[in-house]
Design an enzyme around this catalytic site. Structure first.
Site, PDB file in Angstrom:
ATOM      1  N   LYS A  26       0.737  -1.081   0.162  1.00 40.42           N
ATOM      2  CA  LYS A  26      -0.107  -0.093  -0.059  1.00 40.42           C
ATOM      3  C   LYS A  26       0.750   1.211   0.023  1.00 40.42           C
ATOM      4  CE  LYS A  26      -3.459  -0.036   2.498  1.00 40.42           C
ATOM      5  NZ  LYS A  26      -4.747  -0.278   1.862  1.00 40.42           N
ATOM      6  N   HIS A  47     -15.733  -8.473   1.436  1.00 37.62           N
ATOM      7  CA  HIS A  47     -14.980  -9.386   2.050  1.00 37.62           C
ATOM      8  C   HIS A  47     -15.046 -10.901   1.351  1.00 37.62           C
ATOM      9  CE1 HIS A  47     -13.213 -12.462   4.934  1.00 37.62           C
ATOM     10  NE2 HIS A  47     -12.225 -11.385   4.880  1.00 37.62           N
ATOM     11  N   ARG A  99      -3.394  -1.533  -6.229  1.00 33.19           N
ATOM     12  CA  ARG A  99      -2.548  -2.632  -5.967  1.00 33.19           C
ATOM     13  C   ARG A  99      -2.853  -3.709  -7.208  1.00 33.19           C
ATOM     14  NH1 ARG A  99      -5.721  -4.418  -0.519  1.00 33.19           N
ATOM     15  NH2 ARG A  99      -7.641  -5.118  -1.402  1.00 33.19           N
ATOM     16  N   GLY A 154      -8.588  -7.527   4.497  1.00 31.07           N
ATOM     17  CA  GLY A 154      -9.118  -7.632   5.693  1.00 31.07           C
ATOM     18  C   GLY A 154      -8.581  -8.498   6.682  1.00 31.07           C
ATOM     19  N   TYR A 199      13.356 -33.757 -14.604  1.00 30.59           N
ATOM     20  CA  TYR A 199      11.695 -33.745 -14.649  1.00 30.59           C
ATOM     21  C   TYR A 199      11.327 -33.806 -13.313  1.00 30.59           C
ATOM     22  CZ  TYR A 199      11.716 -38.969 -13.437  1.00 30.59           C
ATOM     23  OH  TYR A 199      11.895 -39.740 -12.779  1.00 30.59           O
ATOM     24  N   ARG A 214       2.663 -46.531  -8.859  1.00 28.33           N
ATOM     25  CA  ARG A 214       2.863 -47.308  -7.552  1.00 28.33           C
ATOM     26  C   ARG A 214       2.329 -48.673  -7.859  1.00 28.33           C
ATOM     27  NH1 ARG A 214       1.318 -41.076  -5.482  1.00 28.33           N
ATOM     28  NH2 ARG A 214      -0.003 -41.649  -7.378  1.00 28.33           N
ATOM     29  N   ARG A 269      -3.625   2.705   8.467  1.00 25.44           N
ATOM     30  CA  ARG A 269      -4.011   1.344   7.718  1.00 25.44           C
ATOM     31  C   ARG A 269      -2.636   0.463   7.804  1.00 25.44           C
ATOM     32  NH1 ARG A 269      -8.482   2.123   4.303  1.00 25.44           N
ATOM     33  NH2 ARG A 269      -9.186   4.408   3.971  1.00 25.44           N
ATOM     34  N   CYS A 298       9.400 -37.277  -7.419  1.00 23.82           N
ATOM     35  CA  CYS A 298       8.080 -37.858  -7.822  1.00 23.82           C
ATOM     36  C   CYS A 298       7.099 -37.996  -6.584  1.00 23.82           C
ATOM     37  CB  CYS A 298       8.155 -39.439  -8.140  1.00 23.82           C
ATOM     38  SG  CYS A 298       9.067 -40.318  -6.928  1.00 23.82           S
TER      39      CYS A 298
END
Length: 883
Positions: free
Chosen positions: A26, A468, A352, A105, A860, A574, A96, A840
């Site tokens: 902010k 909210h 924002r 919130g 990977y 598996r 704030r 994995c």
């Protein structure tokens, strides 16, 4: 000397170019808006390092902060021409929070600070509106008593309702100045009664109390839960922003609103938002009053009667629209904006990067790249990989019957079914038991964060599209229907009513967050369409990605889902999952309970054709792609019979008596089976098990026209010798099958690294194994000495206390387990430069863990089928981040 206070507004920009890490989101954006000449009320930011110091010093402020704050107040006074505490023309400020990332919130705010028994009279005189002045004082006392003094908020709400009833008022806006003045007197008396001291009249005492409360709210329970859910580090702290008040509640030429530069639900390039005439900001956010639409087009689509801001305030709206375009171009992202109009003058209170649904994130990223606002790589970096989960699951079938009970606002898209619950604690408890729940509330508050996270969907009677509930639900990816005004909720009785219909706790509901419909019962769903913006972004991501992405899958159905999602092979099959099938569990138990090799081979012969068929199905789906098959891993106790009928089934299959089988079961009992006779230890003692599985793999591979690439993985290896013995069994079986079939195929033999010793001795193990797959589920257990199945009882506390930054079973413990992965990778490569390395465990679908895998240079990652797109995008972002 360290600087803690940074001024902005009125031509001053102390924080220009400084980071959100220092100023908070902010504060940085207020300074940014001021620096480009937008109308920002002057103020100052107390930086995040002060929050850390505040806690280090026992929740006290260092003396040197006094002079900096005084300088900040003087700056605001100089720009506004008002004096803080001046009884004739008082300066009022807001206080704030502002963490470096948005936490809507979750932390506290105090508005109208600077009012007391003297300054309220001056405000009434200078504004010419006594009603406004006393209403503002009433709001301040109520908010300060709640946020700073910690007094019961309900007591003040009750006093307000009694005051309205006494006068026959229905709405707050009907009350006159003398009504507000009388209520202020009651509020002040309430404070003295509940707090034991009079309400603070010194404006400087008020200021320091509010600053301390905002810092204190960083450690509130709701803020802790939000940080845990969103993986926000606890040591970041928050900044505090002190800013001159501007008022949207000064009559019909004043207003307040919240807006987005694009639709946060769909990503459409259209202004989206709500406003209220003669209101303060909390009225919009809290859903206390039903807001009006920002644009005429939105109002007409909704067939709403109240005028849009575009119609009621055309001049100010035109100025606001220019600001929207300027901010989006400046920040190069969709903006979430708060604004106030004070007697016809526009003021910008916040901007924002706006929270958005996954669908909107994709569209905004792809559209902005097409518009030339960002690059394709930036578009890839803009989408949170975890948010893709919102797109990968079913939505309601439009052809299914719908028993619509009530309709509200479509606050967060998606669909969910579950049982109705009326409080957050119940939602969390029921969800922990595996139940799907819909949280039904009059309106949500930050204290509901744990229930909202536990729920599959959220339904509120009050609030708009920027309430909210709506904002938090969109950020969490939860479907939300808000503002269902005809819904009457009695939370104490756990019942909601719409006309003659009742919804009681436990009743099944379905929400459609895209239409705002709430339906009785469970509604059928359909699979999502993964094309358009999704497909475009994933093509861009794959172009930037280095690591391959595979899937954890045991069935052809799962393998097909994974391949449709872009999986480049199977990283973990598996095989034990196949053994639990009802049609073969008896043979598995027969094998386990056999007293000799001959008995085991008889049972294994029954399993061979079943296991071969399993692999044929997987190989066909993954034609030409690698398939890593883990040989039997779990402890035998998981397959053991327990019920009398199970023992009788095995007895019939083996010809043995039930008593003999029970004796054998007792012999096999282990006190700590997860560290007992499992993994390669089964293969060493009963090599015929792994021999049968290897035969099934190679026979299936040879029977197919398109040769697969099987990678046979030996689990729970701790020593080189274990892998040598198992590889010999596998190689011997492969040669036998190749001779029988007259066909050879390429294959690899490797191991899962899931024990610390294996990681440390990886150099030796790599002499035998052609690949390592890091089984980080067990590697985390064995490294931390923590049972994954039992850790839920205390890991939440550990995360809250900062012992672990995140749950180590959800996101990899980089410092501990990660170091073992790095050691194993380095030592494995030193022995075998071409060794294939992958992961994995469940961490293979976690973006933070994937970023670590990229850093280590793994080949990977392997994730569950529905997380394959998440892993693809996260792998691309990791590659881009590391250059």
């Amino acid at each position: 000397m360290t600087q803690y206070v940074y001024r902005f507004g009125g031509g001053v920009s102390d924080g220009k170019g400084l980071s959100k890490e220092l100023l908070g989101g902010k504060g940085a954006n207020l300074d940014g808006m001021a620096s480009i000449g937008l109308p920002v009320p002057p103020g100052f930011t107390i930086s995040t390092p002060m929050c850390t110091r505040y806690y280090e010093e026992g929740e006290k402020f260092p003396p040197e902060l006094n002079a900096e704050v005084a300088s900040g107040i003087a700056h605001i006074e100089g720009v506004t021409g008002k004096k803080f505490g001046d009884a004739s023309d008082p300066l009022l400020v807001s206080v704030r929070s502002g963490a470096r990332v948005s936490m809507p919130g979750m932390m506290d705010t105090v508005l109208n600070l600077g009012l007391n028994d003297a300054t309220v009279v001056g405000l009434a005189t200078v504004s010419g509106d006594a009603r406004f002045a006393w209403d503002s004082y009433r709001r301040f006392v109520q908010m300060y008593a709640d946020v700073v003094l910690g007094l019961d908020h309900g007591a003040f709400e009750e006093a307000l309702e009694i005051a309205k009833e006494d006068k026959g008022y229905y709405l707050d806006t009907e009350m006159e100045s003398e009504d507000w003045q009388a209520l202020v007197a009651k509020y002040l008396a309430l404070v003295e009664e509940l707090w034991g001291k009079p309400f603070p009249q010194d404006v400087h005492d008020q200021l320091w109390g509010a600053v301390g409360a905002v810092f204190g709210s960083w450690q509130s329970e709701r803020a802790k839960v939000y940080r845990r859910i969103n993986s926000i580090p606890h040591d970041w702290g928050t900044a505090v922003n002190v800013q001159a008040m501007v008022f949207g509640n000064m009559g019909d030429t004043s207003a307040t609103g919240v807006a987005f530069t694009r639709d946060p639900a769909t990503g459409e390039r259209a202004y989206y938002g709500e406003y209220l005439i003669n209101a303060q900001g909390e009225d919009v956010v809290a859903g206390i009053r039903t807001p009006q639409y920002l644009t005429t087009a939105a109002r007409e689509r909704a067939k709403a009667k109240p005028l849009s801001m575009q119609e009621s305030m055309p001049v100010v709206y035109a100025e606001l629209a220019k600001v929207f375009d300027l901010l989006e171009a400046h920040y190069r992202d969709m903006q979430d904006i708060e604004f106030t109009v004070e007697r016809g003058k526009l003021w910008m209170l916040q901007t924002r990067s706006g929270k958005r649904t996954a669908k909107a994130a994709l569209k905004i990223a792809v559209d902005m790249a097409a518009e030339g606002l960002i690059t394709k790589d930036e578009a890839v970096m803009r989408v949170d990989p975890s948010a893709l989960d919102q797109l990968l699951h079913p939505t309601l079938d439009p052809k299914a019957k719908r028993d619509v009970i009530v309709k509200g606002l479509p606050a967060s898209p998606g669909a969910a079914s579950g049982i109705a619950v009326f409080d957050s604690d119940t939602a969390e408890k029921r969800a922990d038991k595996g139940q799907s729940v819909i949280l039904v509330r009059t309106e949500t508050s930050p204290e509901d964060i744990h229930g909202m996270h536990a729920a599959k969907g959220i339904l509120t009677a009050r609030g708009g599209m920027t309430s909210h509930a709506a904002v938090v639900a969109r950020g969490m990816g939860r479907p939300c229907v808000s503002g269902a005004g005809s819904l009457s909720i009695d939370a104490a009785a756990k019942v909601a009513r719409v006309g003659s219909r009742e919804i009681r706790e436990g009743d099944m509901l379905t929400l459609d967050g895209s239409t705002g419909e709430v339906m009785a019962g469970e509604v059928a769903t359909i699979q999502p369409e993964l094309s358009g913006d999704f497909g475009t972004l994933m093509v861009w991501a794959d172009g930037s990605r280095r690591m391959k992405v595979r899937a954890n899958a045991e069935t052809p159905a799962d393998a097909k889902v994974a391949r449709d999602f872009g999986a480049e092979g199977i990283g973990l099959c598996r095989t034990e999952h196949m053994f639990f099938d009802a049609g073969r569990i008896t043979a598995v138990r027969e094998m386990i309970l056999a007293e000799d090799e001959k008995g085991r081979r008889v049972a294994l012969a029954k399993l061979l054709p079943e296991q071969r068929a399993d692999f044929v199905g997987l190989f066909e789906v993954m034609a030409g792609l690698p398939v890593t098959i883990r040989l039997l891993d779990p402890p035998l106790h998981e397959f053991m019979p327990h019920a009398e009928a199970d023992f009788e089934d095995v007895a019939k299959a083996t010809g043995l008596t039930v008593d003999m089988l029970k004796r054998r079961a007792a012999e096999l009992h282990e006190f700590n089976p997860m560290l007992g006779h499992r993994g390669c230890r089964l293969g060493v003692t009963y090599p015929e098990i792994y021999e049968m599985q290897a035969r099934a793999i190679f026979e299936a591979a040879c029977d197919l026209a398109v040769s697969p690439i099987p990678e046979v993985m030996v689990p729970l290896v701790a020593t080189k010798r274990e892998l040598e013995l198992m590889k010999a069994v596998i190689d011997r079986t492969a040669e036998a099958v190749f001779a029988e079939r007259g066909k050879r195929i390429d294959y690899l033999v490797g191991t899962m690294i899931e024990l610390p010793r294996a990681a440390l001795k990886a150099g030796e193990i790599a002499e035998v194994g052609a690949f390592f797959s890091f089984g980080t589920n067990d590697l985390t257990q064995t490294t931390l000495g923590v049972s994954r199945d039992d850790a839920a009882r205390f890991l939440g506390v550990y995360v809250d206390q900062g012992i672990y930054e995140r749950d180590p079973f959800v996101s990899l413990d980089i410092d501990g387990v990660g170091e073992l992965v790095q050691i194993a990778a380095d030592r494995g490569r030193a022995t075998r430069p071409d060794i294939k390395l992958g992961i994995c465990g469940e961490h293979g679908g976690d973006p933070a863990s994937i970023a670590f895998c990229e850093k280590v240079g793994l080949d990977y990652v392997s994730a569950s089928p529905y997380r394959v797109p998440i892993a693809r995008l996260a792998a691309a972002q990791a590659a881009l981040a590391t250059g």
